[in-house]
Design a protein around this motif. Structure first.
Motif, mmCIF file in Angstrom:
data_model
loop_
_atom_site.group_PDB
_atom_site.id
_atom_site.type_symbol
_atom_site.label_atom_id
_atom_site.label_comp_id
_atom_site.label_asym_id
_atom_site.label_seq_id
_atom_site.Cartn_x
_atom_site.Cartn_y
_atom_site.Cartn_z
ATOM 1 N N PRO A 52 0.797 -1.235 0.000
ATOM 2 C CA PRO A 52 0.000 0.000 0.000
ATOM 3 C C PRO A 52 0.823 1.276 0.000
ATOM 4 O O PRO A 52 0.306 2.342 -0.307
ATOM 5 N N GLY A 53 2.120 1.204 0.338
ATOM 6 C CA GLY A 53 2.927 2.408 0.421
ATOM 7 C C GLY A 53 3.730 2.729 -0.828
ATOM 8 O O GLY A 53 4.545 3.656 -0.814
ATOM 9 N N LEU A 54 3.475 2.023 -1.911
ATOM 10 C CA LEU A 54 4.288 2.208 -3.113
ATOM 11 C C LEU A 54 4.098 3.577 -3.763
ATOM 12 O O LEU A 54 5.008 4.108 -4.382
ATOM 13 N N GLY A 55 2.909 4.162 -3.611
ATOM 14 C CA GLY A 55 2.605 5.380 -4.346
ATOM 15 C C GLY A 55 2.708 6.662 -3.558
ATOM 16 O O GLY A 55 2.166 7.679 -3.989
ATOM 17 N N ARG A 56 3.402 6.659 -2.419
ATOM 18 C CA ARG A 56 3.454 7.860 -1.594
ATOM 19 C C ARG A 56 4.855 8.059 -1.022
ATOM 20 O O ARG A 56 5.710 7.181 -1.120
ATOM 21 N N ALA A 57 5.068 9.239 -0.439
ATOM 22 C CA ALA A 57 6.346 9.565 0.192
ATOM 23 C C ALA A 57 6.224 9.417 1.706
ATOM 24 O O ALA A 57 5.121 9.444 2.266
ATOM 25 N N PHE A 58 7.369 9.267 2.381
ATOM 26 C CA PHE A 58 7.401 9.085 3.830
ATOM 27 C C PHE A 58 8.400 10.047 4.461
ATOM 28 O O PHE A 58 9.341 10.515 3.800
ATOM 29 N N ALA A 59 8.211 10.287 5.749
ATOM 30 C CA ALA A 59 9.094 11.205 6.470
ATOM 31 C C ALA A 59 10.530 10.712 6.500
ATOM 32 O O ALA A 59 11.470 11.518 6.476
ATOM 33 N N PHE A 60 10.744 9.394 6.550
ATOM 34 C CA PHE A 60 12.120 8.884 6.673
ATOM 35 C C PHE A 60 12.962 9.213 5.441
ATOM 36 O O PHE A 60 14.193 9.150 5.499
ATOM 37 N N GLU A 61 12.313 9.579 4.333
ATOM 38 C CA GLU A 61 13.065 9.934 3.133
ATOM 39 C C GLU A 61 13.818 11.255 3.287
ATOM 40 O O GLU A 61 14.669 11.582 2.451
ATOM 41 N N ARG A 62 13.511 12.004 4.362
ATOM 42 C CA ARG A 62 14.233 13.250 4.637
ATOM 43 C C ARG A 62 15.197 13.121 5.815
ATOM 44 O O ARG A 62 15.784 14.106 6.253
ATOM 45 N N PHE A 63 15.361 11.913 6.351
ATOM 46 C CA PHE A 63 16.327 11.711 7.426
ATOM 47 C C PHE A 63 17.749 11.877 6.880
ATOM 48 O O PHE A 63 18.030 11.466 5.737
ATOM 49 N N PRO A 64 18.670 12.425 7.678
ATOM 50 C CA PRO A 64 20.065 12.561 7.216
ATOM 51 C C PRO A 64 20.699 11.231 6.836
ATOM 52 O O PRO A 64 21.534 11.172 5.928
ATOM 53 N N GLY A 65 20.321 10.149 7.515
ATOM 54 C CA GLY A 65 20.916 8.853 7.218
ATOM 55 C C GLY A 65 20.192 8.058 6.157
ATOM 56 O O GLY A 65 20.462 6.860 5.989
ATOM 57 N N PHE A 66 19.274 8.687 5.416
ATOM 58 C CA PHE A 66 18.471 7.959 4.437
ATOM 59 C C PHE A 66 19.319 7.483 3.261
ATOM 60 O O PHE A 66 20.083 8.254 2.670
ATOM 61 N N ASP A 67 19.164 6.209 2.916
ATOM 62 C CA ASP A 67 19.872 5.596 1.787
ATOM 63 C C ASP A 67 18.868 5.442 0.642
ATOM 64 O O ASP A 67 18.062 4.504 0.617
ATOM 65 N N ALA A 68 18.920 6.362 -0.317
ATOM 66 C CA ALA A 68 17.945 6.368 -1.407
ATOM 67 C C ALA A 68 18.042 5.112 -2.258
ATOM 68 O O ALA A 68 17.029 4.579 -2.722
ATOM 69 N N ALA A 69 19.252 4.612 -2.491
ATOM 70 C CA ALA A 69 19.420 3.429 -3.332
ATOM 71 C C ALA A 69 18.807 2.195 -2.673
ATOM 72 O O ALA A 69 18.145 1.379 -3.336
ATOM 73 N N ALA A 70 19.013 2.054 -1.368
ATOM 74 C CA ALA A 70 18.446 0.901 -0.657
ATOM 75 C C ALA A 70 16.919 0.971 -0.655
ATOM 76 O O ALA A 70 16.241 -0.055 -0.783
ATOM 77 N N TRP A 71 16.370 2.174 -0.518
ATOM 78 C CA TRP A 71 14.912 2.344 -0.531
ATOM 79 C C TRP A 71 14.350 2.009 -1.915
ATOM 80 O O TRP A 71 13.323 1.336 -2.031
ATOM 81 N N SER A 72 15.015 2.439 -2.965
ATOM 82 C CA SER A 72 14.572 2.114 -4.323
ATOM 83 C C SER A 72 14.578 0.613 -4.556
ATOM 84 O O SER A 72 13.655 0.055 -5.167
#
Length: 380
Positions: free
Chosen positions: A223-243
């Motif tokens: 259900p979360g595929l089509g939206r953004a989350f707060a953790f995407e703005r964390f300093p330690g966020f790994d965009a590649a791992a999330w993708s």
């Protein structure tokens, strides 16, 4: 108690709150997803590998939001509270420049209201002041929100990883009368034992929330595929791992539901809203304009689940008309759906339960938009 820190680099501890009455649904869903889940007051606690908070946000249908535990310590006074807050490892979630918002929960605490906690946090982090978070159901996805819960002299601090509440999937840009939250709809389906492989019918479908959530469950779509989350703005966020995490979830989804949900409504405008919401959700629904009082048996469908959120007399319809509607609805269920199961969400009104006239298998307390309700699960 010395400061106990959750090392998010090695293992994560998250708290997943639920709408009142949906705690068993969240626990059941978490277990089915393979999470290590423990029921607690108001939701469940999960333990797992790094990235658990992302996986929970991405896949849980019934949860309200996901809090990442940062630490726990003893705070007998404001000085100890400030010291404990200063020692928290906030680097992975806070850049130190923006002003975090605090959601404060006090239970048998020694502090004189939330303002004392806000002042202690400002001292701890060297800020002029700290903002108090508003109602979390309305919380923006911008910035960092921390939950500071003080129970007695034990303080637990968590970071909100969701941002906007998790019921905001992104597809429901229109609502009909008396809309139902997506998380509540999914929770009712879970409590009713819906597995996505059996027929699903909503005879008063409104904007289509039950049907769309059921289609996604049948399709195994996260259900979360089509939206953004707060953790995407964390300093330690790994965009590649999330993708990569999202790509795995997308690959697991089926191209179409295993059993196409079917909906009816007497209101043509509601059916139009349901079609447009379904289109935004990427699913196709079978929708027809029919009155629940005269609804014919769906042709070619075997036994399954019929689910409905009928009028309560508070938001839609007149209270004096409800008993007749409920009697007719119960008669339709017995006539048109023999061998099926029914899940009916209705207000706490013994007269309406009697008017419905269905054999109760389970009668569960839930809340819908702040209203005390009952979920009746009935064999037909």
């Amino acid at each position: 108690m010395p400061l106990q820190v959750t090392n998010v680099q090695q293992r994560e501890h998250v708290f997943v709150p639920a709408l009142p009455g949906l705690e068993p649904a969240v626990h059941a869903e978490a277990e089915a997803l393979g999470f290590s889940s423990r029921p607690v007051d108001g939701g469940v606690e999960l333990m797992g590998a790094p990235g658990l908070h992302q996986e929970a946000n991405l896949r849980l249908r019934t949860a309200s939001r996901v809090w990442l535990r940062l630490g726990r310590f003893t705070a007998a006074d404001a000085g100890a509270l400030s010291k404990g807050l200063a020692a928290l490892p906030l680097g992975p979630v806070w850049d130190g420049r923006t002003v975090p918002r605090l959601s404060v929960v006090l239970h048998r605490a020694r502090f004189k209201g939330p303002d004392a906690v806000l002042a202690a946090a400002a001292r701890a982090w060297g800020l002029p002041s700290v903002e108090r978070a508003g109602p979390l159901d309305e919380e923006s996805s911008e910035g960092l929100t921390l939950l500071v819960r003080v129970e007695g002299d034990t303080c637990t601090v968590s970071a909100d990883t969701s941002g906007e509440p998790m019921h905001r999937r992104g597809y429901r840009q229109e609502v009909s009368r008396a809309p139902l939250r997506e998380t509540l709809a999914a929770g009712i389906l879970v409590l009713a034992g819906y597995d996505g492989g059996e027929p699903l019918v909503d005879p008063m479908c409104g904007s289509g929330t039950f049907l769309i959530e059921g289609a996604w469950m049948s399709q195994r779509r996260a259900p979360g595929l089509g939206r953004a989350f707060a953790f995407e703005r964390f300093p330690g966020f790994d965009a590649a791992a999330w993708s990569a995490r999202k790509a795995r979830a997308e690959a697991e989804a089926l191209p179409s539901p295993r059993s196409a949900p079917r909906g009816y409504d007497i209101n043509a405008g509601s059916l139009g809203t349901a079609r447009r919401n379904a289109r935004r959700a990427g699913v196709t629904l079978t929708l027809e304009r029919q009155d629940v009082r005269t609804l014919a048996a769906p042709a070619g469908l075997g036994p399954g689940l019929v689910v409905v959120n009928p009028p309560y007399g508070k938001r839609v319809g007149e209270a004096e008309d409800l008993p007749g509607l409920y009697r007719a609805m119960g008669a339709t269920f017995r006539r048109a759906f023999p061998g099926w199961r029914a899940a009916v969400l209705l207000p706490e009104d013994a007269g309406l339960v009697r008017a419905l006239g269905l054999p109760e298998e389970r009668n569960l307390p839930v809340r819908n938009g702040g209203l005390r309700c009952r979920l009746l699960l009935c064999p037909l």
